[in-house]
Design an enzyme around this catalytic site. Structure first.
Site, PDB file in Angstrom:
ATOM      1  N   CYS A 123      -6.855   1.469  11.932  1.00  0.00           N
ATOM      2  CA  CYS A 123      -5.636   0.733  12.321  1.00  0.00           C
ATOM      3  C   CYS A 123      -5.112   1.156  13.694  1.00  0.00           C
ATOM      4  CB  CYS A 123      -4.550   0.928  11.271  1.00  0.00           C
ATOM      5  SG  CYS A 123      -5.139   0.624   9.604  1.00  0.00           S
ATOM      6  N   HIS A 259       1.875  -1.091  14.283  1.00  0.00           N
ATOM      7  CA  HIS A 259       0.873  -1.532  13.302  1.00  0.00           C
ATOM      8  C   HIS A 259       1.589  -2.069  12.079  1.00  0.00           C
ATOM      9  CE1 HIS A 259      -2.240  -1.696  10.419  1.00  0.00           C
ATOM     10  NE2 HIS A 259      -1.965  -0.542   9.834  1.00  0.00           N
ATOM     11  N   ASN A 290      -1.762  -6.628   6.051  1.00  0.00           N
ATOM     12  CA  ASN A 290      -2.179  -5.520   6.911  1.00  0.00           C
ATOM     13  C   ASN A 290      -3.620  -5.784   7.353  1.00  0.00           C
ATOM     14  OD1 ASN A 290      -3.297  -3.088   7.823  1.00  0.00           O
ATOM     15  ND2 ASN A 290      -2.062  -1.823   6.447  1.00  0.00           N
TER      16      ASN A 290
HETATM   17  O1  UT7 Z   1      -2.988   0.520   7.445  1.00  0.00           O
HETATM   18  C1  UT7 Z   1      -3.387   1.821   7.316  1.00  0.00           C
HETATM   19  C2  UT7 Z   1      -2.249   2.680   6.995  1.00  0.00           C
HETATM   20  N1  UT7 Z   1      -1.787   2.379   5.678  1.00  0.00           N
HETATM   21  C3  UT7 Z   1      -0.523   2.533   5.392  1.00  0.00           C
HETATM   22  O2  UT7 Z   1       0.259   2.885   6.248  1.00  0.00           O
HETATM   23  C4  UT7 Z   1      -0.095   2.306   3.982  1.00  0.00           C
HETATM   24  C5  UT7 Z   1       0.945   3.322   3.618  1.00  0.00           C
HETATM   25  N2  UT7 Z   1       1.334   3.278   2.201  1.00  0.00           N
HETATM   26  C6  UT7 Z   1       2.044   2.259   1.703  1.00  0.00           C
HETATM   27  O3  UT7 Z   1       2.329   1.287   2.381  1.00  0.00           O
HETATM   28  C7  UT7 Z   1       2.562   2.394   0.281  1.00  0.00           C
HETATM   29  O4  UT7 Z   1       2.204   3.676  -0.196  1.00  0.00           O
HETATM   30  C8  UT7 Z   1       2.004   1.304  -0.682  1.00  0.00           C
HETATM   31  C9  UT7 Z   1       2.662  -0.020  -0.354  1.00  0.00           C
HETATM   32  C10 UT7 Z   1       0.488   1.208  -0.569  1.00  0.00           C
HETATM   33  C11 UT7 Z   1       2.397   1.662  -2.127  1.00  0.00           C
HETATM   34  O5  UT7 Z   1       3.820   1.778  -2.230  1.00  0.00           O
HETATM   35  P1  UT7 Z   1       4.484   3.078  -2.853  1.00  0.00           P
HETATM   36  O6  UT7 Z   1       5.935   2.846  -2.846  1.00  0.00           O
HETATM   37  O7  UT7 Z   1       4.000   4.287  -2.080  1.00  0.00           O
HETATM   38  O8  UT7 Z   1       3.937   3.081  -4.307  1.00  0.00           O
HETATM   39  P2  UT7 Z   1       3.479   4.342  -5.174  1.00  0.00           P
HETATM   40  O9  UT7 Z   1       2.023   4.522  -5.032  1.00  0.00           O
HETATM   41  O10 UT7 Z   1       4.375   5.501  -4.889  1.00  0.00           O
HETATM   42  O11 UT7 Z   1       3.807   3.841  -6.642  1.00  0.00           O
HETATM   43  C12 UT7 Z   1       5.171   3.636  -7.077  1.00  0.00           C
HETATM   44  C13 UT7 Z   1       5.151   3.010  -8.440  1.00  0.00           C
HETATM   45  C14 UT7 Z   1       4.259   3.726  -9.441  1.00  0.00           C
HETATM   46  O12 UT7 Z   1       4.837   3.568 -10.717  1.00  0.00           O
HETATM   47  P3  UT7 Z   1       5.720   4.738 -11.407  1.00  0.00           P
HETATM   48  O13 UT7 Z   1       4.811   5.912 -11.495  1.00  0.00           O
HETATM   49  O14 UT7 Z   1       6.871   4.962 -10.477  1.00  0.00           O
HETATM   50  O15 UT7 Z   1       6.123   4.163 -12.732  1.00  0.00           O
HETATM   51  C15 UT7 Z   1       2.963   2.960  -9.409  1.00  0.00           C
HETATM   52  O16 UT7 Z   1       2.243   3.046 -10.603  1.00  0.00           O
HETATM   53  O17 UT7 Z   1       4.616   1.689  -8.343  1.00  0.00           O
HETATM   54  C16 UT7 Z   1       3.458   1.574  -9.183  1.00  0.00           C
HETATM   55  N3  UT7 Z   1       2.484   0.746  -8.452  1.00  0.00           N
HETATM   56  C17 UT7 Z   1       2.481  -0.589  -8.531  1.00  0.00           C
HETATM   57  N4  UT7 Z   1       3.234  -1.455  -9.214  1.00  0.00           N
HETATM   58  C18 UT7 Z   1       2.976  -2.754  -9.055  1.00  0.00           C
HETATM   59  C19 UT7 Z   1       1.516   1.154  -7.619  1.00  0.00           C
HETATM   60  N5  UT7 Z   1       0.857   0.087  -7.123  1.00  0.00           N
HETATM   61  C20 UT7 Z   1       1.440  -0.988  -7.678  1.00  0.00           C
HETATM   62  C21 UT7 Z   1       1.207  -2.376  -7.565  1.00  0.00           C
HETATM   63  N6  UT7 Z   1       2.006  -3.217  -8.259  1.00  0.00           N
HETATM   64  N7  UT7 Z   1       0.246  -2.885  -6.763  1.00  0.00           N
END
Ligand code: UT7
Length: 334
Positions: A123, A259, A290
């Protein structure tokens, strides 16, 4: 006997002369994504800012998309293909390690006098390429450089993976970089952190590609939270350093084009940089997803074509991702 070697003479400065982009035709909504992963439209909008994204057609390649964007940029610059001295293609989704995507892009553009190579900085690739293109123009190794950021991420993610299946998408953006009488690309601030290689990677591991039901091949995996924490804590610092090194203050900016990784990361950077209200901010992730190396030029092209950012205005760019690698610079918009 030591001979006298002539050294190339380059331009005093370099600038982005023009831009072009390519968005695939197929729009994929959050509802369609949620047919494959256990998620909701609401969760995806709230946690990433994405409402819809574009997927390339199965027979549409990285090279096809790159050529389409580069042709638009060349036409807009009024530069013919035979004037191009180098073709740089930033991508991590060209389907094979060799030959390079750039060699084929150069051939299809008719850039018969151009060197060509690919950049693998994920990226951050477009912003890495911009710094390299500026050095080529100023160093005298190429007068005009075509720089493309392009990805077909849908070939490399597991569309059923809840941590990547909603975020990544496809597209291309290209610029022509050439000589300038005045400074128009600021000093690059770049780096990488190899201690976090596992944060985003294409492993040989073991995800069975369900749609094929068959052979295992490298698939992109991401530890989203780890990348998020790194981006929020480090990328505003790198952005501020790029401003400082260019001698530009936040209130002198017309646009901020980071980005398009996650709307929440963009918002955190705006707060940390204390960007004034008048600075237009790229929020292209909402409808494009993205697109890794393609996201900065696609977003820039949209902001210019909608009038959100002025031609000739001053913009802060930053790319960041797998590596973990990043690059930031201040530019004059084409
Ligand atoms: O382009 C290259 C660089 N990439 C980035 O910069 C990406 C950076 N990371 C992100 O943008 C975020 O981490 C994501 C958007 C990928 C994920 O968001 P998050 O807020 O970090 O989610 P998380 O992994 O902390 O999960 C939070 C909650 C969890 O549930 P509990 O444990 O709180 O009950 C996950 O199980 O959301 C749940 N979860 C989802 N729920 C619905 C994780 N993925 C999903 C999903 N749909 N797809």
């Amino acid at each position: 006997m030591s001979a006298t070697i002539q050294s190339p003479a380059g331009a005093a400065f370099a600038r982005i002369l023009s831009i072009g982009s390519y968005r695939p035709e197929r729009v994929v909504t959050n509802a369609e994504v949620c047919e494959r992963i256990d998620s909701t439209d609401e969760w995806i909008r709230e946690r990433s800012g994405i409402v819809e994204r574009r997927y390339a057609a199965p027979d549409e390649s990285v090279v096809d998309m790159a050529v389409s964007a580069a042709e638009k940029a060349l036409a807009s610059a009024g530069i013919s293909a035979d004037q191009v001295g180098f073709v740089l293609v930033a991508t991590v989704t060209h389907p094979y390690p060799t030959p390079s995507a750039s060699a084929e892009v150069a051939y299809r553009l008719g850039a018969t006098n151009a060197g060509a190579t690919d950049i693998s900085s994920a990226c951050a690739g477009f912003c890495y390429g911009l710094a390299m293109a500026q050095d080529m123009v100023r160093g005298g190794s190429a007068m005009y450089v075509v720089l493309v950021g392009v990805e077909k991420l849908t070939d490399w993610i597991d569309l059923h993976d809840r941590s990547t299946g909603f975020i990544f998408a496809d597209g291309a953006g290209a610029v022509v970089v050439g000589p300038s009488d005045e400074a128009a690309i600021g000093p690059v601030v770049w780096g990488s952190d190899g201690s976090q290689l596992d944060a985003i990677s294409m492993t040989q591991s073991l995800i069975d590609y369900r749609d094929n039901g068959g052979p295992r091949f490298p698939t992109l995996v991401m530890k989203g939270q780890q990348v998020f924490r790194w981006a929020v804590s480090k990328m505003a610092v790198a952005s501020q350093e790029a401003l400082d090194r260019a001698g530009v203050t936040a209130d002198q900016l017309d646009a901020f084009i980071p980005h398009q990784a996650n709307m929440r990361i963009t918002d955190a950077m705006i707060r940390a940089l204390h960007l004034p209200e008048h600075v237009a901010v790229a929020r292209d992730i909402e409808t494009t997803g993205n697109t890794s190396a393609a996201s900065v030029p696609i977003a820039m092209d949209r902001m210019l074509s909608t009038g959100e950012a002025p031609h000739g205005g001053t913009a802060l760019l930053i790319g960041f991702g797998a590596g973990l690698a990043y690059a930031a610079q201040v530019v004059t918009l084409p």
